[in-house]
Design a protein around this motif. Structure first.
Motif, PDB file in Angstrom:
ATOM      1  N   LEU A 183       4.091 -15.102  38.168  1.00 25.11           N
ATOM      2  CA  LEU A 183       2.671 -15.402  38.365  1.00 25.11           C
ATOM      3  C   LEU A 183       2.275 -16.705  37.672  1.00 25.11           C
ATOM      4  O   LEU A 183       1.487 -17.491  38.206  1.00 25.11           O
ATOM      5  CB  LEU A 183       1.811 -14.236  37.867  1.00 25.11           C
ATOM      6  CG  LEU A 183       1.868 -12.970  38.727  1.00 25.11           C
ATOM      7  CD1 LEU A 183       1.141 -11.830  38.035  1.00 25.11           C
ATOM      8  CD2 LEU A 183       1.289 -13.223  40.104  1.00 25.11           C
ATOM      9  N   LYS A 184       2.811 -16.960  36.489  1.00 25.12           N
ATOM     10  CA  LYS A 184       2.528 -18.218  35.790  1.00 25.12           C
ATOM     11  C   LYS A 184       3.061 -19.407  36.574  1.00 25.12           C
ATOM     12  O   LYS A 184       2.402 -20.446  36.681  1.00 25.12           O
ATOM     13  CB  LYS A 184       3.146 -18.211  34.389  1.00 25.12           C
ATOM     14  CG  LYS A 184       2.391 -17.374  33.388  1.00 25.12           C
ATOM     15  CD  LYS A 184       3.064 -17.435  32.026  1.00 25.12           C
ATOM     16  CE  LYS A 184       2.340 -16.585  31.005  1.00 25.12           C
ATOM     17  NZ  LYS A 184       2.999 -16.623  29.696  1.00 25.12           N
ATOM     18  N   GLU A 185       4.253 -19.257  37.130  1.00 25.49           N
ATOM     19  CA  GLU A 185       4.825 -20.342  37.939  1.00 25.49           C
ATOM     20  C   GLU A 185       3.969 -20.614  39.167  1.00 25.49           C
ATOM     21  O   GLU A 185       3.741 -21.774  39.542  1.00 25.49           O
ATOM     22  CB  GLU A 185       6.260 -19.998  38.343  1.00 25.49           C
ATOM     23  CG  GLU A 185       7.251 -20.085  37.210  1.00 25.49           C
ATOM     24  CD  GLU A 185       8.667 -19.688  37.638  1.00 25.49           C
ATOM     25  OE1 GLU A 185       8.924 -19.552  38.855  1.00 25.49           O
ATOM     26  OE2 GLU A 185       9.501 -19.514  36.740  1.00 25.49           O
ATOM     27  N   ILE A 186       3.495 -19.550  39.827  1.00 20.10           N
ATOM     28  CA  ILE A 186       2.633 -19.716  41.002  1.00 20.10           C
ATOM     29  C   ILE A 186       1.353 -20.436  40.601  1.00 20.10           C
ATOM     30  O   ILE A 186       0.904 -21.377  41.278  1.00 20.10           O
ATOM     31  CB  ILE A 186       2.330 -18.352  41.661  1.00 20.10           C
ATOM     32  CG1 ILE A 186       3.600 -17.769  42.280  1.00 20.10           C
ATOM     33  CG2 ILE A 186       1.218 -18.478  42.703  1.00 20.10           C
ATOM     34  CD1 ILE A 186       3.465 -16.342  42.753  1.00 20.10           C
ATOM     35  N   ARG A 187       0.756 -20.027  39.490  1.00 18.59           N
ATOM     36  CA  ARG A 187      -0.467 -20.670  39.010  1.00 18.59           C
ATOM     37  C   ARG A 187      -0.220 -22.147  38.724  1.00 18.59           C
ATOM     38  O   ARG A 187      -0.979 -23.019  39.159  1.00 18.59           O
ATOM     39  CB  ARG A 187      -0.965 -19.966  37.750  1.00 18.59           C
ATOM     40  CG  ARG A 187      -2.238 -20.606  37.192  1.00 18.59           C
ATOM     41  CD  ARG A 187      -2.470 -20.318  35.750  1.00 18.59           C
ATOM     42  NE  ARG A 187      -1.354 -20.832  34.970  1.00 18.59           N
ATOM     43  CZ  ARG A 187      -1.032 -20.427  33.759  1.00 18.59           C
ATOM     44  NH1 ARG A 187      -1.733 -19.487  33.181  1.00 18.59           N
ATOM     45  NH2 ARG A 187      -0.010 -20.952  33.110  1.00 18.59           N
ATOM     46  N   ASP A 188       0.859 -22.447  38.010  1.00 14.25           N
ATOM     47  CA  ASP A 188       1.163 -23.844  37.686  1.00 14.25           C
ATOM     48  C   ASP A 188       1.396 -24.666  38.946  1.00 14.25           C
ATOM     49  O   ASP A 188       0.975 -25.813  39.045  1.00 14.25           O
ATOM     50  CB  ASP A 188       2.389 -23.916  36.761  1.00 14.25           C
ATOM     51  CG  ASP A 188       2.114 -23.322  35.393  1.00 14.25           C
ATOM     52  OD1 ASP A 188       0.925 -23.139  35.034  1.00 14.25           O
ATOM     53  OD2 ASP A 188       3.105 -23.028  34.675  1.00 14.25           O
ATOM     54  N   HIS A 189       2.065 -24.073  39.914  1.00 14.08           N
ATOM     55  CA  HIS A 189       2.330 -24.770  41.179  1.00 14.08           C
ATOM     56  C   HIS A 189       1.025 -25.054  41.920  1.00 14.08           C
ATOM     57  O   HIS A 189       0.827 -26.163  42.442  1.00 14.08           O
ATOM     58  CB  HIS A 189       3.277 -23.925  42.032  1.00 14.08           C
ATOM     59  CG  HIS A 189       3.681 -24.578  43.309  1.00 14.08           C
ATOM     60  ND1 HIS A 189       4.476 -25.696  43.356  1.00 14.08           N
ATOM     61  CD2 HIS A 189       3.375 -24.272  44.603  1.00 14.08           C
ATOM     62  CE1 HIS A 189       4.654 -26.051  44.606  1.00 14.08           C
ATOM     63  NE2 HIS A 189       3.994 -25.201  45.400  1.00 14.08           N
ATOM     64  N   LEU A 190       0.114 -24.059  41.933  1.00 16.81           N
ATOM     65  CA  LEU A 190      -1.177 -24.260  42.612  1.00 16.81           C
ATOM     66  C   LEU A 190      -2.010 -25.315  41.896  1.00 16.81           C
ATOM     67  O   LEU A 190      -2.650 -26.147  42.532  1.00 16.81           O
ATOM     68  CB  LEU A 190      -1.948 -22.936  42.682  1.00 16.81           C
ATOM     69  CG  LEU A 190      -1.401 -21.901  43.660  1.00 16.81           C
ATOM     70  CD1 LEU A 190      -2.138 -20.581  43.506  1.00 16.81           C
ATOM     71  CD2 LEU A 190      -1.498 -22.400  45.098  1.00 16.81           C
ATOM     72  N   VAL A 191      -1.993 -25.287  40.578  1.00 14.11           N
ATOM     73  CA  VAL A 191      -2.737 -26.296  39.814  1.00 14.11           C
ATOM     74  C   VAL A 191      -2.171 -27.673  40.090  1.00 14.11           C
ATOM     75  O   VAL A 191      -2.902 -28.648  40.296  1.00 14.11           O
ATOM     76  CB  VAL A 191      -2.701 -25.963  38.299  1.00 14.11           C
ATOM     77  CG1 VAL A 191      -3.185 -27.136  37.470  1.00 14.11           C
ATOM     78  CG2 VAL A 191      -3.540 -24.726  38.019  1.00 14.11           C
ATOM     79  N   ALA A 192      -0.856 -27.779  40.129  1.00 10.42           N
ATOM     80  CA  ALA A 192      -0.226 -29.070  40.393  1.00 10.42           C
ATOM     81  C   ALA A 192      -0.555 -29.561  41.802  1.00 10.42           C
ATOM     82  O   ALA A 192      -0.793 -30.758  42.008  1.00 10.42           O
ATOM     83  CB  ALA A 192       1.285 -28.960  40.207  1.00 10.42           C
ATOM     84  N   GLN A 193      -0.583 -28.635  42.758  1.00 10.14           N
ATOM     85  CA  GLN A 193      -0.913 -29.025  44.125  1.00 10.14           C
ATOM     86  C   GLN A 193      -2.342 -29.524  44.216  1.00 10.14           C
ATOM     87  O   GLN A 193      -2.625 -30.541  44.844  1.00 10.14           O
ATOM     88  CB  GLN A 193      -0.750 -27.828  45.073  1.00 10.14           C
ATOM     89  CG  GLN A 193       0.644 -27.619  45.561  1.00 10.14           C
ATOM     90  CD  GLN A 193       0.700 -26.469  46.567  1.00 10.14           C
ATOM     91  OE1 GLN A 193      -0.235 -25.682  46.663  1.00 10.14           O
ATOM     92  NE2 GLN A 193       1.798 -26.403  47.291  1.00 10.14           N
TER      93      GLN A 193
END
Length: 166
Positions: A139-149
């Motif tokens: 979930l943290k990786e998904i959040r970081d990926h969405l923030v980066a996008q």
């Protein structure tokens, strides 16, 4: 008014008797009394003859005379002062042997069983904890990926500077 107090006293007594620790204590006393027969049988039937083969079966006859003469007088009463150390030694050995039988036949196996159960429980909790940590990491990786996008000027599913603040 007296009837209410009598009823409440009886209700309180009933609640006391039905409390778990009182019932557990009663069961323990009954099982302990039954287990006493088993321990006594093991001590008398196995341990006693083994000790008797090495030494003597009864230590009660061993004594020392503290004040002479130690004998039975003509009136049937003992004379002198005797120390009956054999009886004390016999009671001590009986206690130690009984304690050893109880420890090695009941306490040690039960402790090993409970330790195995605890290890199994901890292993099950450890697997659950690993799964929870793994889900959290994903979930943290998904959040970081969405923030980066979103911070990178768009991507699939969003624009930079959207309403949620990312």
């Amino acid at each position: 008014m007296g009837e209410t107090k009598k009823e409440s006293v009886l209700a309180g007594f009933k609640a006391f008797l039905m409390r778990g620790n009182v019932v557990d204590l009663a069961v323990a006393v009954v099982i302990g009394a039954a287990f006493t027969n088993i321990v006594n049988s093991v001590v008398k039937g196995i341990i006693g003859p083994v000790v008797g083969a090495v030494g003597t079966k009864s230590l009660d006859g061993y004594k020392s005379c503290l004040k002479a003469p130690c004998a039975i007088g003509p009136d049937g009463q003992p004379t002198g002062v005797e120390i009956l150390w054999g009886s004390v030694l016999n009671a001590t050995l009986t206690f130690v042997i009984t304690a050893a039988v109880v420890y090695f036949m009941m306490v040690l196996p039960m402790a090993k069983y409970l330790a195995r159960q605890e290890d199994r429980r901890k292993a099950r909790e450890g697997v659950q904890e690993i799964v929870e940590i793994t889900e959290l990491e994903v979930l943290k990786e998904i959040r970081d990926h969405l923030v980066a996008q979103r911070a990178g000027g768009g991507g699939v599913g969003g624009q930079a500077g959207s309403r949620d603040g990312f």
